[in-house]
Design an enzyme around this catalytic site. Structure first.
Site, short mmCIF file in Angstrom:
data_model
loop_
_atom_site.label_atom_id
_atom_site.label_comp_id
_atom_site.label_asym_id
_atom_site.label_seq_id
_atom_site.Cartn_x
_atom_site.Cartn_y
_atom_site.Cartn_z
N LYS A 25 0.83 -1.20 0.00
CA LYS A 25 0.00 0.00 0.00
C LYS A 25 0.87 1.25 0.00
CE LYS A 25 -3.87 -1.80 2.81
NZ LYS A 25 -4.93 -1.68 1.80
N ARG A 43 -10.08 -11.74 2.27
CA ARG A 43 -10.90 -12.84 1.74
C ARG A 43 -10.14 -14.16 1.78
NH1 ARG A 43 -11.44 -9.60 -3.79
NH2 ARG A 43 -11.04 -7.94 -2.27
N1 BES Z 1 -8.00 -3.86 4.61
C1 BES Z 1 -8.21 -3.42 3.29
C2 BES Z 1 -9.55 -2.71 3.10
C3 BES Z 1 -9.74 -1.42 3.83
C4 BES Z 1 -9.56 -0.22 3.18
C5 BES Z 1 -10.14 -1.40 5.15
C6 BES Z 1 -9.76 0.96 3.84
C7 BES Z 1 -10.34 -0.20 5.82
C8 BES Z 1 -10.15 0.99 5.17
C9 BES Z 1 -8.21 -4.62 2.35
O1 BES Z 1 -7.39 -5.67 2.72
C10 BES Z 1 -7.70 -4.14 1.04
O2 BES Z 1 -6.57 -3.77 0.96
N2 BES Z 1 -8.54 -4.21 0.02
C11 BES Z 1 -8.18 -3.80 -1.28
C12 BES Z 1 -8.66 -4.84 -2.25
C13 BES Z 1 -8.14 -4.68 -3.63
C14 BES Z 1 -6.66 -4.96 -3.68
C15 BES Z 1 -8.86 -5.67 -4.54
C16 BES Z 1 -8.84 -2.45 -1.55
O3 BES Z 1 -9.96 -2.24 -1.07
O4 BES Z 1 -8.22 -1.63 -2.20
MN MN Z 2 -5.41 -5.43 2.07
#
Ligand code: BES
Ligand code: MN
Ligand code: ZN
Length: 492
Positions: A271, A345
């Site tokens: 990230k 997931r």
């Molecule tokens: N933990 C994050 C989702 C999240 C985002 C939680 C903001 C709380 C606040 C999750 O693991 C994630 O990174 N999801 C990605 C998925 C994508 C790579 C398909 C996302 O939402 O960008």
């Molecule tokens: Mn994530």
């Protein structure tokens, strides 16, 4: 810890630091405002009773109330004043109540006998949740608070036994929600998967739940490829926490699971820095299930509930999983990991499959799963999806009842091909749009025929700033919804 007491005498006689009294828009005195002769001051100050207005009236010689001060709180239009509004209005003044240490309120008296138990519970919850703070990591502690004792004024015409039971529920729920907040607020350095498991074990011992913690070796042995794969880049090994609550003999249990990513860096699909700032919150789903189990163990409804909570830390390193890796989940379904940041997931796939093996009546999962859900619904609202509309509606209704906003998103099966993999049974990302739905469709693969409901709490689990029911940070969502849902199911 906040303890609650129920009192049916005159509000004037309640001995407490702060007596909190509502004023409706007009201004029109709410219960207690006339008796304490403080309403004159409110109207005299040209306040109108709008939401957000407060007037603190310290006691002077000759005043006709026992408290040290009365706080008159504008609560808006009388006909719009419901349980949710009451809880939130009391939440907003939690910080003021902290300065007095003990508090009493007449808010519940604004409701009729039919709503009396719920009104007592909502008032207690609002005041205690609004007074929550997290200062474990500050050397200069907030000199105010906590609020140790709260008196809820009720009517002698109400069912006192029901009111006391409602206060007991409030006490147990507030304690658990605050614990969930603490777990989320604690930095990931101090809240590894093993630390979460230790917290779970200590809780289980305290309240009398059966708890089994799966170690990394046991998870490998058991075929939990998602939990292992996500956790393999971290020096902090993964765990799975299994909790059993038995309140109904041999009846079929319902099942709960929650995403327990101790920290989500994204892994090798790393990230950006700002996207990582709050990712200690990525075990908010796990915290909500732990807290819910704690409530059940203490309230003992006639129902059986099992929980399996997966926890890994998602870190990049030489041992981390790579984009393109294929993992085998519990039960044998394979998934292609194209983005290591879609990790929630992957661990939930294992716990869902494991729970489905146990043939529960239904499964509910909670997860800070997708940013897409926050894009769709904003930060306040939980996205709810599932393979059983009645169950989804039941969860949405529970959320509505307790003031945790939830909204159903469609589990649109036409999007299922988006997670077809070229090499495995499924892949862990879809296309650019509809990310909350494709994430849920991925989870759906692992529950078989079991009625299942998924709650995406990526927005509501963690607040960027102060809100009506607490400060910035972990919110404890959706513990109150889950508790309401299970208690309703138990017919309690
Ligand atoms: N933990 C994050 C989702 C999240 C985002 C939680 C903001 C709380 C606040 C999750 O693991 C994630 O990174 N999801 C990605 C998925 C994508 C790579 C398909 C996302 O939402 O960008
Ligand atoms: Mn994530
Ligand atoms: Zn995550």
């Amino acid at each position: 810890m906040t303890t609650f007491r129920y009192a049916t005498g005159s509000p004037r006689e309640i001995a407490a630091g702060l007596l909190i009294v509502p004023v409706f828009e007009g201004p029109e005195p709410g219960p207690g405002a006339k008796e304490t002769r403080t309403f004159e001051a409110y109207a005299g100050a040209k306040l109108s009773g709008k939401k957000g207005e407060n007037l603190l009236v310290p006691k002077r010689r000759g005043d006709r109330f026992a408290a040290d001060a009365v706080l008159l709180v504008g609560v808006g239009k009388k006909d719009a004043f419901d349980l949710v509004a009451s809880r939130r209005a009391l939440g907003r003044i939690g910080g003021i109540a902290r300065r007095f240490g003990t508090a009493a309120t007449t808010f519940a008296l604004a409701f009729g006998a039919k709503q009396s138990a719920d009104a007592v519970q909502a008032a207690a919850e609002g005041l205690a949740l609004g007074a929550y703070r997290f200062d474990r990591y500050r050397t200069k502690k907030d000199p105010s608070g906590p609020v140790t004792r709260v008196v809820i004024a009720g009517s002698s015409r109400w069912d006192a036994k029901a009111a006391r039971a409602a206060l007991k529920r409030a006490e147990v729920i507030v304690d658990a929600v605050c614990w969930a907040r603490d777990l989320v607020n604690t930095p990931a350095a101090d809240m590894s998967p093993a630390a979460i498991a230790r917290e779970a074990q200590a809780m289980a011992r305290q309240v009398g739940l059966t708890c089994k913690v799966w170690t990394e070796a046991q998870l490998k042995q058991g075929g939990f490829g998602g939990i292992i794969g996500v956790g393999q880049g971290s020096v902090n090994p993964p765990r799975m926490i299994e909790l059993t609550y038995t309140g109904a003999g041999r009846a079929t249990p319902l099942a709960l699971t929650g995403k327990g990513i101790a920290f989500d860096s994204g892994g090798l699909s790393i990230k950006p820095a700002d996207g990582m700032e709050t990712m200690k919150c990525d075990m908010g789903g796990a915290a909500s299930i732990l807290a819910t189990m704690k409530v059940l163990a203490r309230l003992r409804p006639k129902i059986n509930v099992i929980a399996a909570i997966p926890s890994s830390e998602n870190m990049p390193s030489g041992s981390a999983q790579r984009p393109g890796d294929v993992i085998t989940h519990r039960g044998g379904i394979t998934s292609e990991v194209l983005n290591t940041d879609a990790e929630g997931r992957l661990i939930l796939a294992d716990s869902l499959a494991y729970l489905a093996e146990k043939r529960p009546s239904l499964i509910v999962d909670t997860a800070t799963l997708t940013g897409a859900c926050v894009v769709a619904l904003g930060a306040d609202i939980t996205g709810v999806m599932g393979n059983d509309d009645d169950l989804v509606h039941e969860i949405v209704a529970a959320g509505e009842a307790v003031g945790e906003p939830t909204w159903q998103l469609p589990l649109h099966r036409d999007y299922r091909p988006m997670i077809d993999s070229k090499v495995a049974d499924v892949k862990n990302i879809g296309k650019r749009y509809g990310g909350a739905i494709t994430a849920a469709l991925f989870l759906a693969e692992f529950v078989g025929e079991t009625p299942w409901c998924h709650m995406d709490i990526a927005g509501p689990a963690f607040a960027d700033g102060a809100h009506d029911l607490g400060p910035a940070g972990g919110t404890g969502a959706p513990v109150r919804t889950l508790v309401r849902f299970v208690l309703d199911r138990a017919g309690a």
